[in-house]
Enzyme design. Structure first.
Site, PDB file in Angstrom:
ATOM      1  N   GLU A   9       0.883  -1.341  -0.021  1.00 38.43           N
ATOM      2  CA  GLU A   9      -0.063   0.086  -0.045  1.00 38.43           C
ATOM      3  C   GLU A   9       0.791   1.351  -0.061  1.00 38.43           C
ATOM      4  OE1 GLU A   9      -3.716   1.890   2.484  1.00 38.43           O
ATOM      5  OE2 GLU A   9      -3.456  -0.288   2.152  1.00 38.43           O
ATOM      6  N   ASP A 105      -2.784  -3.022   3.243  1.00 37.11           N
ATOM      7  CA  ASP A 105      -3.283  -2.916   4.572  1.00 37.11           C
ATOM      8  C   ASP A 105      -4.497  -4.139   4.666  1.00 37.11           C
ATOM      9  OD1 ASP A 105      -1.552  -1.138   5.348  1.00 37.11           O
ATOM     10  OD2 ASP A 105      -3.206   0.166   5.993  1.00 37.11           O
ATOM     11  N   TYR A 313      -0.912  -3.972  14.121  1.00 37.52           N
ATOM     12  CA  TYR A 313      -1.520  -3.201  13.133  1.00 37.52           C
ATOM     13  C   TYR A 313      -2.691  -2.448  13.926  1.00 37.52           C
ATOM     14  CZ  TYR A 313      -4.683  -2.279   9.091  1.00 37.52           C
ATOM     15  OH  TYR A 313      -5.610  -1.626   8.266  1.00 37.52           O
TER      16      TYR A 313
END
Length: 704
Positions: A9, A105, A313
């Site tokens: 990303e 992601d 995350y």
């Protein structure tokens, strides 16, 4: 030789993956190795097309052209990042690439970023999915051994498309209808508008609140020179009453009378640690403790995840871990075993970590587990002050759930005097448990209480009545607004921060003393907007449908058709409305571009003038709150004026020209500032940590 294309990303994540996969040949926008080619997006490279793509007449905003409802929504390449898109497209379409790995992601929006790029590049090659919660080398390596079939995430992709298209259909039509009807910039949205409605609802509750007097009563007695305070309780165990005569009669009745102890209970109590952090809970705490906005906290978290690789995350809505994480817990404790955490870490490393349903529950984890430290060791000196604070919150919460419960002994004394009941409680700590992580900031009092026996009689020496008033609800701040949004299922952990930021940027709300207040513009928008669009219940229903689409329980096309029907309804309602919009913040300042009058608005960090003409939209800064501090009271200074006339002002009355300020700062450069000293101390701490860490030498070699 056939190769595999990996699509990340962001460039930073792409480079990390390339390094782990052994790709060393860096080109313009991608890195190539023997087996893999790693390239990256820059966030979204593809987006939904503007209305004028379907018909040039939509370039001008006209009520008669609404609603705009294309049969199928088109996507376009974003111009400013088209060069990178062409690079990615070229790699995707290479003849020697026979497989694509999506490494964006691991979530709904990340899936959309990649799939739109792949679709726009007209690629039909097999897709695999990298789904990881940490960006450490270990997590990337393990993730590539467990790649999943891209088709497993098709429903997630359909949910992402549905969310994007619904926001376009409702947002474009509602915003254009309101803006053209009232000739004012009035943006409206599926989540934004009900969020604004909650802020107004709270303000109305405060405005309509009527305070009432209520009363409490305490008695003071003593034994052996030690005092005991007991609070009056009624038959319903309430400690207050609205009846002033009643409380005064009780005072007269018990003053200087005997107080008989009728019950003494001693019980052992346990308090377990709060649950691990998800993003919303972390944003709440960061706002309460440090005043960080939701967007700022997410930005700091993203850096700790991507750059420092010390936290997992961030965009997660779970506060639990999965079974497979349990075996890694000791490695994570070792990674944070530094500085102030070492005492607790050393204890935990000597014990066997027991997983329990309090923090390990597969059924309560959807895409990602709770935010916890990674196995990557960090030098605390590498972190900025803000990063250090967020890291500290996560580490302490992580260590706390692994620690034993906090244990204390509670003594409850019940006494009777003239038929009235009085109760006192005292707590004595037995074991700190997880609270050992918070000894510095624990504001709860755990004092003991004097020893008394049942049937013992003590004399009431003092009776004190306290008169109080009921308080209205508090104004919402970012922490409490996040709570309300979560409670009503408005937005997701990934989008709530942006929604709040948009309300500020559209001047629908403003900040006053860390509280969110609705502006006249925001109030009028809610008065003019269709009633359905203000309803949190309707938006929550839509969010549930989007979630059902991601699980294969609902169809994307059914949801989009519902949005189209709804858009027709709201456009019709706005078109037929007889309401008026009035700018009540109009100034006598004329716009330098079009000559119309300008509006004075309060931005999040200062005041500005904005042209009343929505098509002109010229903006001019009047004043801004800066990070410079007043030398007298140390509050933040406000910068006003233009050019050479710029001046710093403070609420305490201090004033200083910008030129004088710069000169003073220039002269101070030769002296060691507080920042310089902190930087020096950080480096010292870093060297000390390296000295205490037997693996520091290996870490340095690895960095080279």
């Amino acid at each position: 030789m056939a190769k595999i294309l990996v699509l990340a990303e962001k460039p930073s994540v792409g480079r990390d993956i390339a390094r782990v996969l052994g790709c060393k040949n860096e080109k313009n926008g991608y890195i190539e190795g023997n087996k893999y080619i790693v390239t990256w997006a820059l966030g979204h490279l593809v987006t939904l097309a503007d209305p004028e793509t379907y018909d040039k007449k939509y370039k001008s905003w006209e009520m008669n052209d609404l609603p705009i409802l294309p049969k199928d929504l088109k996507t376009v390449v974003i111009k400013k990042s088209s060069k990178q898109f062409n690079t990615v497209k070229a790699q995707l379409n290479r003849n020697d690439v026979n497989e694509v790995v999506i490494a964006t992601d691991a979530g709904r929006e990340g899936e959309l970023v990649a799939r739109w790029i792949i679709e726009k590049s007209h690629v039909k090659k097999p897709i695999k999915r990298l789904w990881i919660s940490s960006s450490t080398d270990k997590a990337i390596k393990e993730g590539f051994t467990k790649l999943r079939d891209g088709r497993d995430y098709n429903n997630l992709y359909y949910s992402a498309i549905a969310r994007a298209e619904a926001d376009w259909i409702v947002g474009i039509n509602a915003t254009r209808a309101l803006t053209t009807k009232y000739n004012a910039s009035l943006s409206c949205g599926r989540v934004q508008t009900p969020t604004l409605a909650m802020i107004l609802k709270r303000e109305n509750e405060i405005r309509n609140f009527k305070p009432k007097d209520y009363y409490t009563l305490d008695v003071l007695t003593q034994k052996g020179g030690s005092y005991l305070k007991l609070a009056w309780h009624d038959k319903n165990n309430s400690t207050s009453t609205f009846n002033k005569d009643r409380i005064e009669n009780i005072k007269k009745k018990v003053n200087n009378k005997d107080l008989k102890i009728v019950d003494v209970k001693k019980s052992d109590k346990k308090k377990y640690s709060p649950a691990l952090y998800d993003l919303t809970e972390l944003q709440r705490d960061a706002n309460k403790m440090f005043g960080y906005s939701a967007k700022e906290t997410l930005s700091i978290m993203q850096k700790l995840y991507e750059h420092h690789k010390v936290l997992t995350y961030p965009r997660t809505d779970s506060r639990y871990l999965t079974d497979d994480i349990v075996d890694t817990l000791k490695d994570r404790i070792k990674a944070v075993n530094t500085s102030e955490y070492s005492k607790v870490c050393t204890k935990l490393l000597k014990t066997k970590i027991k997983a329990n349903k309090f923090f390990v529950d597969n059924s309560k984890v959807s895409d990602h587990h709770a935010i916890i430290p990674t196995e990557e060791r960090v030098f605390l000196g590498d972190l900025s002050d803000k990063e250090r604070k967020i890291y500290d919150l996560v580490v302490k919460r992580f260590l706390s759930v692994l620690c034993p419960p906090f244990e204390y002994n509670q003594t409850t004394i019940k006494a009777v005097c003239e038929g009235e009941t009085f109760i006192a409680k005292g707590n004595k700590i037995n074991k700190l448990g997880w609270r050992e992580n918070y000894t510095d900031d624990d504001d709860q009092i755990y004092d003991g209480i004097i020893d008394v026996s049942v049937n013992e009689v003590l004399k009431v020496e003092t009776v004190k009545i306290e008169s109080k008033k009921t308080n209205p609800p508090s104004y919402l701040n970012e922490a409490t607004l996040l709570t309300e949004m979560e409670k009503h299922n408005l937005g997701t952990v990934a989008t709530r921060a942006d929604i709040i930021e948009k309300l500020f940027n559209s001047f629908f709300v403003e900040m006053k003393n860390k509280e969110i207040h609705i502006t006249s513009k925001g109030r009028q928008l809610l008065y003019l907007a269709p009633s359905d669009l203000k309803s949190p219940e309707l938006t929550a229903k839509w969010e549930k449908t989007l979630n059902d689409i991601s699980k294969g329980k609902s169809k994307k096309n059914d949801f989009i058709n519902e949005m189209k029907t709804y858009s027709k309804t709201i456009v019709k309602e706005i078109k037929n409305s007889e309401n008026k919009f009035k700018h009540d913040n109009l100034t006598r300042n004329k716009c330098p571009e079009c000559g119309k009058f300008m509006l004075e608005v309060n931005g999040k960090r200062g005041k500005m003038l904005v042209c009343e003409d929505r098509e002109c939209n010229t903006r001019k800064l009047i004043s801004q709150t800066t990070n410079a501090r007043c030398p007298n009271c140390h509050k933040r200074l406000e910068l006003k004026g233009e050019g050479e006339g710029k001046i710093f002002t403070c609420s305490c009355g201090y004033r200083e020209k910008l030129s004088s300020f710069n000169k003073r700062k220039s002269e101070e450069k030769g002296k060691a500032s507080k920042k310089d000293i902190n930087k020096y101390l950080k480096n010292q701490n870093k060297e000390q940590e390296a000295f205490n860490n037997p693996f520091a030498a290996l870490a340095n070699l690895k960095k080279k």
